[in-house]
Design an enzyme around this catalytic site. Structure first.
Site, mmCIF file in Angstrom:
data_model
loop_
_atom_site.group_PDB
_atom_site.id
_atom_site.type_symbol
_atom_site.label_atom_id
_atom_site.label_comp_id
_atom_site.label_asym_id
_atom_site.label_seq_id
_atom_site.Cartn_x
_atom_site.Cartn_y
_atom_site.Cartn_z
ATOM 1 N N ALA A 1 -0.586 -0.700 11.167
ATOM 2 C CA ALA A 1 0.916 -0.437 11.013
ATOM 3 C C ALA A 1 1.120 1.171 11.424
ATOM 4 C CB ALA A 1 1.553 -1.127 10.098
ATOM 5 N N PRO B 1 0.883 -1.109 0.208
ATOM 6 C CA PRO B 1 0.019 0.027 -0.101
ATOM 7 C C PRO B 1 0.929 1.336 0.040
ATOM 8 C CG PRO B 1 0.134 -1.133 2.114
ATOM 9 C CD PRO B 1 0.748 -1.961 1.152
ATOM 10 N N GLY C 1 7.415 -1.890 -2.000
ATOM 11 C CA GLY C 1 6.831 -0.459 -2.048
ATOM 12 C C GLY C 1 7.431 0.347 -2.868
ATOM 13 N N HIS D 1 -5.337 -1.345 8.339
ATOM 14 C CA HIS D 1 -3.980 -0.663 8.408
ATOM 15 C C HIS D 1 -3.573 -0.564 9.976
ATOM 16 C CE1 HIS D 1 -0.317 1.560 8.093
ATOM 17 N NE2 HIS D 1 -0.875 2.613 7.122
ATOM 18 N N THR E 1 0.491 5.600 -0.229
ATOM 19 C CA THR E 1 -0.128 6.700 -0.319
ATOM 20 C C THR E 1 0.555 7.480 -1.251
ATOM 21 O OG1 THR E 1 -0.796 6.642 2.049
ATOM 22 C CG2 THR E 1 -0.526 8.725 1.265
ATOM 23 N N ARG F 1 -2.319 -5.339 8.673
ATOM 24 C CA ARG F 1 -0.723 -4.981 8.493
ATOM 25 C C ARG F 1 -0.400 -4.355 10.086
ATOM 26 N NH1 ARG F 1 2.974 -1.177 4.705
ATOM 27 N NH2 ARG F 1 3.914 -2.802 3.706
ATOM 28 N N TYR G 1 -0.410 4.696 13.284
ATOM 29 C CA TYR G 1 -2.050 5.184 13.057
ATOM 30 C C TYR G 1 -2.795 4.603 14.189
ATOM 31 C CZ TYR G 1 0.070 6.791 8.662
ATOM 32 O OH TYR G 1 1.077 7.446 7.943
HETATM 33 C C1 FNR Z 1 4.452 3.984 2.077
HETATM 34 N N1 FNR Z 1 4.088 2.902 3.031
HETATM 35 C C2 FNR Z 1 2.533 2.879 3.391
HETATM 36 N N2 FNR Z 1 2.276 1.715 4.153
HETATM 37 C C3 FNR Z 1 1.058 1.695 4.226
HETATM 38 O O1 FNR Z 1 0.849 0.873 5.148
HETATM 39 N N3 FNR Z 1 0.170 2.390 3.686
HETATM 40 C C4 FNR Z 1 0.000 3.427 2.877
HETATM 41 O O2 FNR Z 1 -0.608 3.970 2.550
HETATM 42 C C5 FNR Z 1 1.791 3.778 2.933
HETATM 43 N N4 FNR Z 1 2.132 4.868 1.942
HETATM 44 C C6 FNR Z 1 3.444 4.923 1.697
HETATM 45 C C7 FNR Z 1 3.865 6.090 0.673
HETATM 46 C C8 FNR Z 1 4.934 5.937 0.188
HETATM 47 C C9 FNR Z 1 5.382 7.083 -0.757
HETATM 48 C C10 FNR Z 1 6.151 4.995 0.705
HETATM 49 C C11 FNR Z 1 7.471 5.182 0.070
HETATM 50 C C12 FNR Z 1 5.738 4.074 1.686
HETATM 51 C C13 FNR Z 1 5.175 2.060 3.597
HETATM 52 C C14 FNR Z 1 5.198 0.879 2.444
HETATM 53 O O3 FNR Z 1 4.130 0.229 2.137
HETATM 54 C C15 FNR Z 1 6.456 0.099 2.746
HETATM 55 O O4 FNR Z 1 6.188 -0.486 3.928
HETATM 56 C C16 FNR Z 1 7.563 0.891 2.627
HETATM 57 O O5 FNR Z 1 7.768 1.524 1.671
HETATM 58 C C17 FNR Z 1 8.926 -0.279 2.822
HETATM 59 O O6 FNR Z 1 8.782 -1.059 1.589
HETATM 60 P P1 FNR Z 1 9.820 -0.960 0.543
HETATM 61 O O7 FNR Z 1 9.572 0.435 -0.112
HETATM 62 O O8 FNR Z 1 11.308 -0.962 1.338
HETATM 63 O O9 FNR Z 1 9.676 -2.255 -0.296
#
Ligand code: FNR
Length: 365
Positions: free
Chosen positions: A179, A25, A322, A177, A27, A229, A182
């Site tokens: 994690a 996920p 991500g 969510h 944002t 999560r 939040y």
């Molecule tokens: C995130 N992450 C995130 N996690 C989540 O649970 N919900 C979300 O909406 C978001 N939004 C989000 C936006 C952006 C721009 C980033 C970079 C990260 C965290 C993401 O899901 C993930 O856990 C982390 O990016 C680590 O994984 P990677 O990037 O190392 O593969």
């Protein structure tokens, strides 16, 4: 050719997945007025969809009080349901599966992001360090107001309703969510929860909110189509707990009894959206695997090789990516064929238009 663990099929709830690369996920703050998903979002998700592959769509507030990032899509109005339907249809057309991540930011907000500019809510009136994203730009988190006991059932109901609307929009399931500091995480960890009622104190009480909203989602979807999560030991959002092993161990055991579709675990080497310790071992999935028997999705700082290794050792069934998915619409193909990855541009992560969103090149383009 040697079989690659990431590219063997697996089962998750009622689904048969054709590979184990999950889109995490993310944002991106590109929804339209009224927090309505749009065509651009449909194009972005469709670019990243694969036959029999799972996408977890970005965190999506279940109520107007759940926002911390302006421009996030919501799931509490009919216009939002109609917008999400476009996204879901585009992903299904490519044979992909898509879950929606249900969100309430709790204290990681500011009156500028709240209806009537009221204070954000939390289990306890303890302020977090960091910034929310208002329409006007970043703002320091506001001082939250502690939820009254009598208000909590309404918040649980907003998750149930969000789950119901996600079903109406055609999603394949929902992820709670829990994690990244939040609202559900704020209830779980004792650094943010000093309540003395049935939602505070011992872990059985602190876990109550998360378990209630998970149960509410299951009441709509059935157990195999609901995931949760968690980010054990993450300090994102000023989070801390005096005994994370006991706290998250208890939660994993309780979730195990609920027959979830999956448990999604963010490794502590990640703090929110960045890596803090590249070489740290994936301890969270390894530990929770001993307590949770259903499918586990591990996330946080994985590359092709480390993802394959975690699956081979049996600590996770799937791995979510991500940042690599932001920059590589065809990430699944690139991992399978061991092709080079595009690098991501952090400046276009949050908000804006197609630039840094749908214009990352596919291999060979
Ligand atoms: C995130 N992450 C995130 N996690 C989540 O649970 N919900 C979300 O909406 C978001 N939004 C989000 C936006 C952006 C721009 C980033 C970079 C990260 C965290 C993401 O899901 C993930 O856990 C982390 O990016 C680590 O994984 P990677 O990037 O190392 O593969």
């Amino acid at each position: 050719m040697i079989t690659q663990p990431l590219f063997t099929p697996t089962k998750m709830g009622p689904f048969k997945l054709e590979h184990r690369v999950v889109m995490a996920p993310l944002t991106r703050m590109r929804s339209s007025e009224g927090n309505v998903p749009n065509e651009l979002m449909a194009e972005y998700y469709a670019q990243r969809a694969t036959q029999g592959g799972l996408i977890i769509a970005e965190a999506t507030p279940v109520s107007p009080y759940g926002f911390g990032y302006a421009g996030s899509p919501g799931i509490f109005t009919q216009a939002q349901v109609a917008g999400w339907r476009k996204v879901v249809d585009a992903v299904h057309k490519k044979g992909g599966l898509i879950f929606l991540q249900l969100w309430h930011v709790g204290r990681q907000s500011h009156p500028l992001l709240q209806p009537g500019n009221i204070d954000p809510v939390a289990p306890s009136a303890i302020r977090a360090e960091g910034e929310a994203y208002a329409k006007t730009g970043p703002v320091a988190f506001g001082m939250p107001r502690a939820l009254a006991l009598a208000e909590i059932p309404d918040v649980v109901e907003s998750f149930r309703r969000g789950a119901e609307l996600a079903k109406e929009a055609g999603f394949d399931g929902v992820e709670i969510h829990g994690a990244n500091g939040y609202l559900p995480d704020q209830f779980l960890q004792d650094g943010t929860n000093t309540r003395t009622d049935i939602y505070g104190g011992p872990i059985e009480n602190r876990a109550r909110f998360l378990l209630e909203i998970t149960q509410a989602a299951i009441s709509v979807w059935g157990e195999g189509r609901v995931g949760v999560r968690l980010s054990p030991s993450s300090s994102y959002g000023s989070m801390h707990d005096s005994d994370p092993k006991a706290t998250f161990g208890y939660v994993a055991q309780q979730l195990d009894k609920m027959g979830l579709g999956y448990l999604h675990v963010v490794e502590p080497r990640i703090k929110g959206n960045e890596t803090i310790d590249e070489r740290a071992e994936p301890v969270a999935a390894r530990y929770l695997r001993t307590l949770f028997k259903g499918p586990i999705i591990a996330a946080g700082g994985f590359q092709g090789t480390s993802a394959q290794a975690l699956i081979s050792e049996g600590s996770a069934d799937l791995v979510a990516f991500g940042r690599a998915f932001i920059a590589n619409p065809d990430l699944v193909r690139r991992l399978r064929d061991d092709l080079a990855l595009n690098t991501y541009d952090r400046d276009t992560f949050y908000g804006g238009d197609a630039a840094g969103y749908t214009d990352y090149p596919f291999t060979g383009s």
